[in-house]
Design an enzyme around this catalytic site. Structure first.
Site, PDB file in Angstrom:
ATOM      1  N   GLY A 165      33.162  -6.391  40.304  1.00  0.00           N
ATOM      2  CA  GLY A 165      34.220  -5.730  39.551  1.00  0.00           C
ATOM      3  C   GLY A 165      33.777  -4.372  39.066  1.00  0.00           C
ATOM      4  O   GLY A 165      32.604  -4.000  39.176  1.00  0.00           O
ATOM      5  N   PRO A 166      34.704  -3.600  38.522  1.00  0.00           N
ATOM      6  CA  PRO A 166      34.380  -2.254  38.050  1.00  0.00           C
ATOM      7  C   PRO A 166      33.441  -2.284  36.854  1.00  0.00           C
ATOM      8  O   PRO A 166      33.268  -3.330  36.211  1.00  0.00           O
ATOM      9  CB  PRO A 166      35.750  -1.672  37.676  1.00  0.00           C
ATOM     10  CG  PRO A 166      36.640  -2.856  37.495  1.00  0.00           C
ATOM     11  CD  PRO A 166      36.128  -3.934  38.364  1.00  0.00           C
ATOM     12  N   PRO A 167      32.834  -1.145  36.525  1.00  0.00           N
ATOM     13  CA  PRO A 167      31.894  -1.097  35.386  1.00  0.00           C
ATOM     14  C   PRO A 167      32.599  -1.366  34.060  1.00  0.00           C
ATOM     15  O   PRO A 167      33.776  -1.063  33.881  1.00  0.00           O
ATOM     16  CB  PRO A 167      31.357   0.338  35.435  1.00  0.00           C
ATOM     17  CG  PRO A 167      31.672   0.850  36.793  1.00  0.00           C
ATOM     18  CD  PRO A 167      32.909   0.145  37.234  1.00  0.00           C
ATOM     19  N   GLY A 168      31.835  -1.942  33.128  1.00  0.00           N
ATOM     20  CA  GLY A 168      32.314  -2.088  31.770  1.00  0.00           C
ATOM     21  C   GLY A 168      33.245  -3.250  31.517  1.00  0.00           C
ATOM     22  O   GLY A 168      33.882  -3.308  30.467  1.00  0.00           O
ATOM     23  N   GLY A 187      32.189  -6.540  31.627  1.00  0.00           N
ATOM     24  CA  GLY A 187      31.459  -7.669  31.059  1.00  0.00           C
ATOM     25  C   GLY A 187      30.761  -8.567  32.053  1.00  0.00           C
ATOM     26  O   GLY A 187      30.534  -9.738  31.761  1.00  0.00           O
ATOM     27  N   LYS A 188      30.374  -8.051  33.224  1.00  0.00           N
ATOM     28  CA  LYS A 188      29.691  -8.890  34.216  1.00  0.00           C
ATOM     29  C   LYS A 188      28.330  -9.349  33.688  1.00  0.00           C
ATOM     30  O   LYS A 188      27.961 -10.517  33.804  1.00  0.00           O
ATOM     31  CB  LYS A 188      29.526  -8.102  35.525  1.00  0.00           C
ATOM     32  CG  LYS A 188      30.840  -7.690  36.173  1.00  0.00           C
ATOM     33  CD  LYS A 188      30.623  -7.046  37.515  1.00  0.00           C
ATOM     34  CE  LYS A 188      29.858  -5.735  37.428  1.00  0.00           C
ATOM     35  NZ  LYS A 188      30.591  -4.700  36.682  1.00  0.00           N
ATOM     36  N   THR A 189      27.571  -8.417  33.144  1.00  0.00           N
ATOM     37  CA  THR A 189      26.237  -8.758  32.641  1.00  0.00           C
ATOM     38  C   THR A 189      26.315  -9.658  31.419  1.00  0.00           C
ATOM     39  O   THR A 189      25.592 -10.649  31.303  1.00  0.00           O
ATOM     40  CB  THR A 189      25.464  -7.475  32.292  1.00  0.00           C
ATOM     41  OG1 THR A 189      25.362  -6.654  33.458  1.00  0.00           O
ATOM     42  CG2 THR A 189      24.072  -7.804  31.786  1.00  0.00           C
ATOM     43  N   SER A 239      45.681   2.004  52.504  1.00  0.00           N
ATOM     44  CA  SER A 239      46.925   1.542  51.878  1.00  0.00           C
ATOM     45  C   SER A 239      47.847   2.695  51.478  1.00  0.00           C
ATOM     46  O   SER A 239      48.671   2.542  50.592  1.00  0.00           O
ATOM     47  CB  SER A 239      46.597   0.697  50.643  1.00  0.00           C
ATOM     48  OG  SER A 239      45.860   1.440  49.703  1.00  0.00           O
ATOM     49  N   LYS A 280      45.462  -2.017  40.904  1.00  0.00           N
ATOM     50  CA  LYS A 280      46.523  -1.055  41.177  1.00  0.00           C
ATOM     51  C   LYS A 280      47.697  -1.245  40.216  1.00  0.00           C
ATOM     52  O   LYS A 280      48.301  -0.255  39.764  1.00  0.00           O
ATOM     53  CB  LYS A 280      46.994  -1.202  42.627  1.00  0.00           C
ATOM     54  CG  LYS A 280      45.929  -0.806  43.651  1.00  0.00           C
ATOM     55  CD  LYS A 280      46.417  -1.003  45.072  1.00  0.00           C
ATOM     56  CE  LYS A 280      45.348  -0.574  46.075  1.00  0.00           C
ATOM     57  NZ  LYS A 280      45.790  -0.750  47.475  1.00  0.00           N
TER      58      LYS A 280
END
Length: 755
Positions: free
Chosen positions: A336-339, A341-343, A660, A703
Site C-alpha cells: 500500500g501507499p506510504p503512511g 500504517g503497514k509497519t 487506464s 482512484k
C-alpha cells in the site's frame, strides 16, 4: 639516612649475582627509564605484576640494562644485572610508584650438619624421582657441583611454580625441604598421568585420537583440581545449548581449533567471534503465543482505525495457527501507499500475540551477503540480517518485519531478492543456512511480514512465495477519526503541549486533509498537526498566561500558512476537450486532467505531458476509434486529414503512464471534435479497445478516494469492476455515483453536455 630505591615488581623468580631478563608492568616504564644507566633499583619477584611489596619482603638489588616492549603493550621486558639480596623496609607508595629502604640479606645455614643430611635426602629423593615411569633422565643438578652453595643450585632448578617460594626462603634447610616436597609432588603427578592415560586409552577407540587427547587433558585437570579454562567454558555452554547434535559437534570442533591456535593469532579472534555469535543465538527458545482472538482484535482496533479487511485477514491467520500448531506460517506482504500504517500494524500483531518484534529495513540493500552473511574466513565477517534479527529478538518465533522489500536493489555482488527466496519459502526455511554460521537454522516458526509500496519492483519468484494483502488509502472520515483518536494525542506528547491548552475543531482537521495534505496515508497529516503543536508550544513558552487556543478552518492559515491545494472543482468550469481521469500511483490515487485541442493542419498527432509508452498507445487507439466512428459523429471524412490533434496531460515534468486512460482520452477527443463541453463533476477510468469496449482496471479504492477529494460526483468505471465496487467503504459509495460501462458510447452519452 638510608638510601631509598625505586621498587619494580617483576614476574619471575630471580637470584642474586646473576644477569637475565624479566617482565614488568608497562606502567613502570617511566620509572625504569629514570633509573636506566643512573642508579640501581630493587626488583621484587611476584607472579602478580600489580602487587606492591610489603615491609620485610625479599628483593634483588640490580642495575637495569636494555628495555623492550611486550607483545601486547601491557608489559615490558628489561635486562638486568643483580648485585645481591636485600630486605625491604619503610616501603612507601608515591604517585603509584613504590619506594623502599633496604638492608643486605643472604642465604644462611642454621645447622650445617642438618643441612648436609637434608642434602643427602634430596639426592635420594631425586634418585627415586628418576625411577618414576615416564620421567626423563635430564639431571636437575649435578652431584659434583653440590658444594656449600647447593641450596642455590637446587632452588634454581626446581619447578617453576615453586621458584618464588625458593626465592623468598633464605634458610638453607627450608630451601632443601621445599625441593624435596617438589620432587615428591612431581612424582605423584607422573603417577596420576600414567593412571589417566590408561583410563583414557581403555575408553577411547584408536581412530578417535583427537578426542582422546582432549579427554586426557580433561581427566588430568580433574585429577589435579585446576580451574576450568576458557575452552572448558565453551564446552559447558555448548552442552547447555538446546540445539541439534550436529550443531553441537560443529561447535565442539571449533573449540578444539582454539586450543591449537596461538592466543594472539588472528585465527583465535575469528574463532572466538564465531563461537560467541552462534552461542548467543536463541536455540530452542520460544515465547508462548497469546492465542486469544478477541484480544488480538481488541489490540488491532485500539492501535488502528479502519483497515477492516486487513485486520480480518490477520485474525484468520492467527486462527489457523491456533488450530494447526505445526502448520507453516504464511509469508504476509502488506502492500500500500506510504503512511497508512503497514509497519505499525505489524508491531500491533506482535503485541497481540505476545511475541518479540524485529524490524529490519531492506530499502537499498544490494549485497547478497546482507541476507546470507559473509564467510567467516573474511576479515570483519558477520552474519546476515536475518540471523542478526533473530539474535536481537532472543527467540525463534518472533514477528519479523522486512520493511520496504520493494526497494531492494542488485549489483555485481549478487541479487538479495534471490537470497530471500530460501528465507521466505516455508518449504525451505526450516534449514536456512547462513554463510557465517555454516550450519542450518530453523526459521519455520518465525512469522515473517513484509511491506511494500508497489509490487512492480518485486521479482516474480519472490512474489509467488508471499500472500499479498493490499492496504488501500484512508477515506476522509477515516483520516478524521485517526487524527482525533491517535495523531493529536501523539503530537501533544511529542511537543510537550498540555491537552487543556489547545482545541482543534473537526472542520480544521478536514481542511488540513483536503487543502494541505492530499495523500492516501496520514503521514503528512501528522506532520501538519505537529506543526500546529509547535506554534502552540512557542506561544505558551513566551506567554505562560496564554488562554485556550482554538484551531478552526478560519484561522488555520495562521498556523500552517496558505493552503497548498485549491477548493474543489465547480460545475460552472465545464470546458471543451478537458476530461478528468483517475490514476493510481505508488502513494495512492490521483486525478489527471487530459486536454485535447483541434487545430487546422496536416493531420498530425501531437502528444505532450511526458507520457509513457502505454499512454501513447492509448492515445493512438482513441484516435483510431474516433476515425472509425466519424460518420456517427457527423464529421466529414476529410476532417482528420486537414486538422492536427494535440493531446496534453498537464504537469509535463512528471512522468505519466498506465493502462487506464483510454476512455478518458476518447471522451476528450469527442468533446473537442464535436465542440461539446464535458461535465466537470464526472471522472472516468478504463482502458479502451479499437472496438470501443472498456477493459477492467486496478486500484479502484485509491482512484475513488482521489475522486472524492477532487469534488467529483459521478465516476465511470468498467463493468468488470463491479466485484471491486462491492468492497468499497459505504462513505465512498454515498458520495459518488458509480456508472458501470461496457462500451465507451455510454460514457460519451452521459459525460458530454447536450450529447
Amino acid at each position: 639516612m638510608s638510601k631509598r630505591y625505586i621498587v619494580i615488581t617483576v614476574g619471575r623468580a630471580i637470584f642474586p649475582e646473576t644477569s637475565g631478563m624479566a617482565s614488568c608492568g608497562s606502567y613502570n616504564k617511566d620509572a625504569i627509564y629514570e633509573a636506566e644507566g643512573n642508579e640501581r633499583i630493587v626488583l621484587f619477584p611476584d607472579k602478580d605484576l600489580n602487587r606492591c611489596p610489603a615491609n620485610g619482603s625479599v628483593g634483588v638489588l640490580a642495575e637495569v640494562g636494555q628495555i623492550l616492549d611486550g607483545a601486547d603493550k601491557s608489559f615490558i621486558k628489561v635486562t638486568y644485572r643483580a648485585y645481591g639480596l636485600v630486605i625491604l623496609k619503610n616501603t612507601e607508595i608515591v604517585n603509584f610508584r613504590a619506594y623502599a629502604e633496604t638492608e643486605s640479606a643472604s642465604y644462611y645455614t642454621a645447622d650445617a650438619e642438618f643441612a648436609r643430611t637434608l642434602f643427602l635426602k634430596a639426592k635420594s629423593a631425586y634418585d627415586e624421582y628418576l625411577k618414576t615411569p615416564g620421567v626423563g633422565k635430564r639431571a636437575i643438578f649435578s652431584y659434583e657441583t653440590a658444594n656449600e652453595n647447593m641450596h642455590n643450585i637446587i632452588a634454581r632448578s626446581g619447578d617453576d611454580r615453586h621458584k618464588f617460594n625458593f626465592f623468598r626462603t633464605l634458610n638453607t634447610e627450608e630451601r632443601i625441604l621445599l625441593f624435596i616436597n617438589t620432587l615428591r609432588e612431581m612424582a605423584v603427578l607422573a603417577d596420576i598421568d600414567i593412571s589417566v592415560d590408561k583410563k583414557v586409552k581403555d575408553a577411547m577407540d584408536l581412530n578417535q585420537r583427537e578426542y582422546y587427547v582432549r579427554e586426557q587433558i580433561k581427566a588430568l585437570e580433574s585429577e589435579i583440581g585446576d580451574e576450568e579454562d576458557e575452552a572448558e567454558e565453551y564446552y559447558n555452554k555448548i552442552d547447555a545449548l538446546n540445539a541439534p547434535d550436529s550443531v553441537k559437534e560443529k561447535l565442539r570442533k571449533e573449540v578444539r581449533k582454539t586450543k591449537k591456535s596461538a592466543p594472539a593469532s588472528p585465527d583465535m579472534a575469528l574463532l572466538k567471534n564465531y563461537l560467541d555469535t552462534v552461542l548467543e543465538l536463541p536455540w530452542g527458545m520460544l515465547t508462548t503465543d497469546n492465542e486469544d482472538l478477541k484480544n488480538a482484535q481488541s489490540v488491532l482496533d485500539e492501535d488502528h482505525y479502519g483497515l477492516d479487511t486487513v485486520k480480518e485477514r490477520l485474525i484468520e491467520a492467527l486462527a489457523v495457527r491456533k488450530l494447526c500448531e505445526n502448520g507453516r506460517s504464511p509469508i504476509i506482504c502488506l502492500v500500500g501507499p506510504p503512511g497508512i500504517g503497514k509497519t505499525s500494524i505489524a508491531s500491533s500483531i506482535a503485541r497481540a500475540m505476545n511475541k518479540k518484534f524485529v524490524r529490519l529495513s531492506f530499502g537499498g540493500v544490494r549485497d547478497e551477503a546482507e541476507i546470507r552473511g559473509h564467510r567467516k574466513t573474511y576479515v570483519g565477517a558477520m552474519p546476515g540480517r536475518i540471523i542478526s534479527g533473530i539474535k536481537t529478538a532472543g527467540s525463534m518465533n518472533p514477528v519479523f518485519l522486512m520493511d520496504e522489500i520493494d526497494k531492494m536493489a542488485s549489483d555485481y555482488k549478487g541479487e538479495p531478492a534471490s537470497a530471500l527466496l530460501e528465507v521466505l519459502d516455508p518449504e525451505q526455511n526450516s534449514n536456512f543456512r547462513d554463510h557465517f554460521m555454516e550450519m542450518p537454522f530453523d526459521l519455520s516458526k518465525v512469522l515473517f511480514i513484509t511491506t511494500a509500496n508497489t509490487l512492480d519492483t518485486i521479482s516474480r519468484p519472490l512474489l509467488d512465495r508471499m500472500e499479498i494483502i493490499e492496504m488501500t488509502g484512508y477515506t476522509e472520515h477515516e483520516k478524521l477519526e485517526i487524527a482525533k483518536r491517535h495523531l493529536i494525542a501523539k503530537a501533544l506528547k511529542q511537543n510537550g503541549v498540555q491537552k487543556k491548552w489547545i482545541k482543534i475543531k473537526d472542520e480544521a482537521i478536514l481542511a488540513i486533509i483536503n487543502l494541505y495534505t492530499r495523500e492516501s496515508g496520514v503521514r503528512s497529516l501528522e506532520q501538519k498537526i505537529n506543526a500546529i503543536m509547535r506554534k502552540v508550544a512557542r506561544k505558551f513558552v513566551e506567554n505562560p498566561e496564554e488562554k485556550l487556543i482554538t484551531v478552526s478552518k478560519a484561522n488555520l492559515s495562521a498556523f500552517l500558512g496558505e493552503a497548498r491545494y485549491g477548493e474543489k472543482h465547480k460545475s460552472e468550469n465545464d470546458q471543451i476537450g478537458v476530461v478528468t481521469g483517475l490514476a493510481w500511483t505508488a502513494v495512492g490515487g490521483d486525478t489527471l486532467d487530459i486536454e485535447v485541442i483541434i487545430t487546422e493542419g496536416k493531420g498530425e498527432t501531437i502528444l505532450t505531458g511526458n507520457l509513457g509508452n502505454v499512454m501513447q498507445e492509448s492515445a493512438k487507439i482513441a484516435i483510431s476509434y474516433c476515425r472509425g466512428v466519424a460518420k456517427e459523429l457527423g464529421v466529414d471524412s476529410g476532417f482528420f486529414a486537414s486538422h492536427d490533434i494535440h493531446i496534453h496531460v498537464p504537469e509535463g515534468a512528471t512522468p505519466k503512464d498506465g493502462p487506464s486512460a483510454g476512455i478518458t482520452i476518447a471522451t476528450a477527443l469527442f468533446s473537442a471534435i464535436t465542440n461539446k463541453k464535458v461535465d466537470r463533476t464526472v471522472a472516468m477510468t478504463g482502458e479502451l479497445t479499437l472496438t470501443g469496449n472498456v477493459l477492467p482496471i486496478g486500484g479502484l479504492k485509491e482512484k475513488s478516494l482521489a475522486a472524492v477529494r477532487s469534488g467529483v460526483k459521478k465516476v465511470f468505471i468498467p463493468e468488470e469492476n463491479k466485484k471491486d465496487y462491492k468492497e468499497l467503504p459505504e462513505n465512498i459509495k454515498s458520495k459518488l455515483e458509480f456508472v458501470f460501462v461496457e462500451n465507451v458510447k455510454l460514457v460519451l452519452k452521459q459525460a458530454l453536455l447536450n450529447a
